[in-house]
Motif scaffolding. Structure first.
Motif, mmCIF file in Angstrom:
data_model
loop_
_atom_site.group_PDB
_atom_site.id
_atom_site.type_symbol
_atom_site.label_atom_id
_atom_site.label_comp_id
_atom_site.label_asym_id
_atom_site.label_seq_id
_atom_site.Cartn_x
_atom_site.Cartn_y
_atom_site.Cartn_z
ATOM 1 N N GLY A 42 -29.879 16.423 -17.621
ATOM 2 C CA GLY A 42 -31.195 16.873 -18.259
ATOM 3 C C GLY A 42 -31.090 18.320 -18.295
ATOM 4 N N ILE A 43 -30.613 19.039 -17.218
ATOM 5 C CA ILE A 43 -30.444 20.602 -17.200
ATOM 6 C C ILE A 43 -29.927 21.192 -18.588
ATOM 7 N N ARG A 44 -28.790 20.311 -18.476
ATOM 8 C CA ARG A 44 -27.587 20.961 -19.503
ATOM 9 C C ARG A 44 -28.434 20.525 -20.951
ATOM 10 N N LEU A 45 -28.948 19.543 -21.152
ATOM 11 C CA LEU A 45 -29.791 19.037 -22.569
ATOM 12 C C LEU A 45 -30.927 20.052 -22.765
ATOM 13 N N ALA A 46 -31.561 20.521 -21.840
ATOM 14 C CA ALA A 46 -32.746 21.483 -22.138
ATOM 15 C C ALA A 46 -32.205 22.666 -22.439
ATOM 16 N N PHE A 47 -31.096 23.085 -22.025
ATOM 17 C CA PHE A 47 -30.638 24.491 -22.482
ATOM 18 C C PHE A 47 -29.959 24.280 -23.867
ATOM 19 N N LEU A 102 -38.494 22.625 -17.567
ATOM 20 C CA LEU A 102 -39.849 23.259 -18.020
ATOM 21 C C LEU A 102 -39.657 24.806 -18.500
ATOM 22 N N TYR A 103 -38.695 25.560 -17.781
ATOM 23 C CA TYR A 103 -38.465 26.793 -18.016
ATOM 24 C C TYR A 103 -37.646 27.019 -19.278
ATOM 25 N N ALA A 104 -36.690 25.863 -19.534
ATOM 26 C CA ALA A 104 -36.069 26.149 -20.992
ATOM 27 C C ALA A 104 -37.057 25.687 -22.011
ATOM 28 N N TYR A 105 -38.009 25.131 -21.893
ATOM 29 C CA TYR A 105 -38.823 24.475 -23.024
ATOM 30 C C TYR A 105 -40.020 25.580 -23.203
ATOM 31 N N ILE A 106 -40.802 25.980 -22.262
ATOM 32 C CA ILE A 106 -41.994 26.912 -22.281
ATOM 33 C C ILE A 106 -41.989 27.960 -21.484
ATOM 34 N N LEU A 107 -41.575 27.715 -20.295
ATOM 35 C CA LEU A 107 -41.897 28.920 -19.183
ATOM 36 C C LEU A 107 -41.218 30.464 -19.615
ATOM 37 N N ASP A 108 -40.075 30.212 -20.366
ATOM 38 C CA ASP A 108 -39.172 31.178 -20.787
ATOM 39 C C ASP A 108 -40.022 32.291 -21.643
ATOM 40 N N LYS A 109 -41.177 31.677 -22.329
ATOM 41 C CA LYS A 109 -41.805 32.548 -23.244
ATOM 42 C C LYS A 109 -42.597 33.227 -22.552
ATOM 43 N N ALA A 110 -42.858 33.271 -21.260
ATOM 44 C CA ALA A 110 -43.847 34.054 -20.423
ATOM 45 C C ALA A 110 -42.745 35.258 -19.681
ATOM 46 N N PRO A 164 -47.176 19.920 -19.228
ATOM 47 C CA PRO A 164 -46.922 20.874 -20.526
ATOM 48 C C PRO A 164 -45.895 20.333 -21.519
ATOM 49 N N ILE A 165 -45.009 19.778 -21.119
ATOM 50 C CA ILE A 165 -43.815 19.153 -22.105
ATOM 51 C C ILE A 165 -44.175 18.081 -22.609
ATOM 52 N N GLY A 171 -47.950 17.249 -29.683
ATOM 53 C CA GLY A 171 -48.346 18.346 -30.854
ATOM 54 C C GLY A 171 -48.948 19.586 -30.536
ATOM 55 N N PHE A 172 -49.083 19.816 -29.276
ATOM 56 C CA PHE A 172 -49.530 20.911 -28.709
ATOM 57 C C PHE A 172 -48.522 22.209 -28.997
ATOM 58 N N THR A 173 -49.003 23.093 -29.515
ATOM 59 C CA THR A 173 -47.930 24.285 -29.867
ATOM 60 C C THR A 173 -47.659 25.109 -28.609
ATOM 61 N N PRO A 174 -46.227 25.229 -28.230
ATOM 62 C CA PRO A 174 -45.854 25.963 -26.957
ATOM 63 C C PRO A 174 -45.706 27.129 -27.232
ATOM 64 N N ASP A 175 -46.731 28.050 -27.740
ATOM 65 C CA ASP A 175 -46.876 29.459 -27.809
ATOM 66 C C ASP A 175 -46.813 30.160 -26.388
ATOM 67 N N ARG A 176 -47.073 31.613 -26.542
ATOM 68 C CA ARG A 176 -46.913 32.444 -25.558
ATOM 69 C C ARG A 176 -48.196 32.026 -24.579
ATOM 70 N N GLY A 177 -49.315 32.033 -25.092
ATOM 71 C CA GLY A 177 -50.496 31.887 -24.591
ATOM 72 C C GLY A 177 -50.462 30.547 -23.567
#
Length: 272
Positions: A42-47, A102-110, A164-165, A171-177
């Motif tokens: 799962g970690i590999r697929l996320a990245f 979670l980091y690969a999907y959205i947290l890295d944007k922060a 959050p994923i 449909g929620f946009t994973p933007d920086r906010g």
């Protein structure tokens, strides 16, 4: 001639050495290894930006990790080696894998804040599991408190933190906010895992079900599985919110039970 390595001892020493280990003793350990493989995959697929498949792999790892102990008890194949390996596998499946997906999907944007949130969750999982193992050896707790976990269990925390994923898949946009909001949510889940929050475990109900509840329970389980297959992310989202509501009722039930036990203790002391 003795080899360079000591013979493998399934039961951790202290008993007679087993020259041939029955296959049933290996089945729970194989399931544990498969769970670790699923979590790491799962970690590999996320990245590799295959986040949906990555989340499915993490959930499969959580399922396998929850099953291995029950299989060991059913096969009468529990062992010290298996217990230690299961604890170490939990760190990967419930701590590292969800945090990194979670980091690969959205947290890295922060930025660095996102990485800090992911680390805090993984560390909280390690602390939660260590406390759980220590409390298993604590014989001083009242018997009724065994019906409650101390803090949110690691499997539930892993499923909760990926909310959050689930929302992103809906449909929620994973933007920086949203990423900063996800960081705050991740830290909150990490805090719930290491807190003293009483969470009902259901152990008091045992392994038996009342006769009149058998059919409704089977129907409910089948219905939930069908929803999970047909509408996976909607079902996981609703399940996450439902579990948060369950935590509130769990705290209230614990408080009422504690008051009753204290009152019973005082009445018993007064009658002496």
């Amino acid at each position: 001639m003795a080899g360079p390595f000591a013979p493998f001892d399934q039961h951790g020493g202290g008993g007679p050495r087993i020259r041939e280990i029955p296959l049933r003793l290996m089945v729970p350990n194989i399931i544990t290894v498969l769970a670790v493989c699923a979590g790491l995959t799962g970690i590999r697929l996320a990245f590799e930006n295959e986040v949906e498949t990555a989340v499915i792999m993490v959930l499969i790892a959580a399922f396998l990790d929850a099953v291995d102990g029950r299989v060991a008890r059913a096969f009468k194949a529990t062992s010290k080696f298996g217990a230690e390996m299961d604890s170490l596998a939990d760190i990967v499946n419930f701590g590292a894998a969800p945090a990194l997906v979670l980091y690969a999907y959205i947290l890295d944007k922060a930025g660095a804040i996102g990485w800090i949130a992911a680390l805090l969750f993984a560390i909280a999982c390690v602390l939660r599991l260590a406390r759980f193992n220590v409390m298993l050896e604590d014989g001083g707790r009242p018997a009724w408190q065994a019906d409650y976990f101390v803090g949110v269990p690691a499997p539930a925390g892993a499923a909760l933190v990926m909310l959050p994923i689930y929302l992103g898949f809906l449909g929620f946009t994973p933007d920086r906010g949203v990423a900063f909001a996800a960081c705050a949510y991740t830290v909150i889940v990490a805090f719930l895992m290491v807190s003293r929050l009483p969470v009902y475990s259901g152990k008091s109900s045992g392994s038996r079900v009342r006769r009149e509840l058998v059919m409704p329970l089977m129907l409910g389980v089948v219905f939930y599985v069908l929803l999970l297959v047909s509408y996976p992310w909607q079902t996981m989202t609703v399940s996450a919110f439902a579990y948060m509501v369950f935590l509130v009722f769990s705290v209230r039930a614990y408080s009422c039970r504690a008051q009753k036990e204290d009152a019973a203790t005082e009445d018993g002391a007064g009658s002496l």
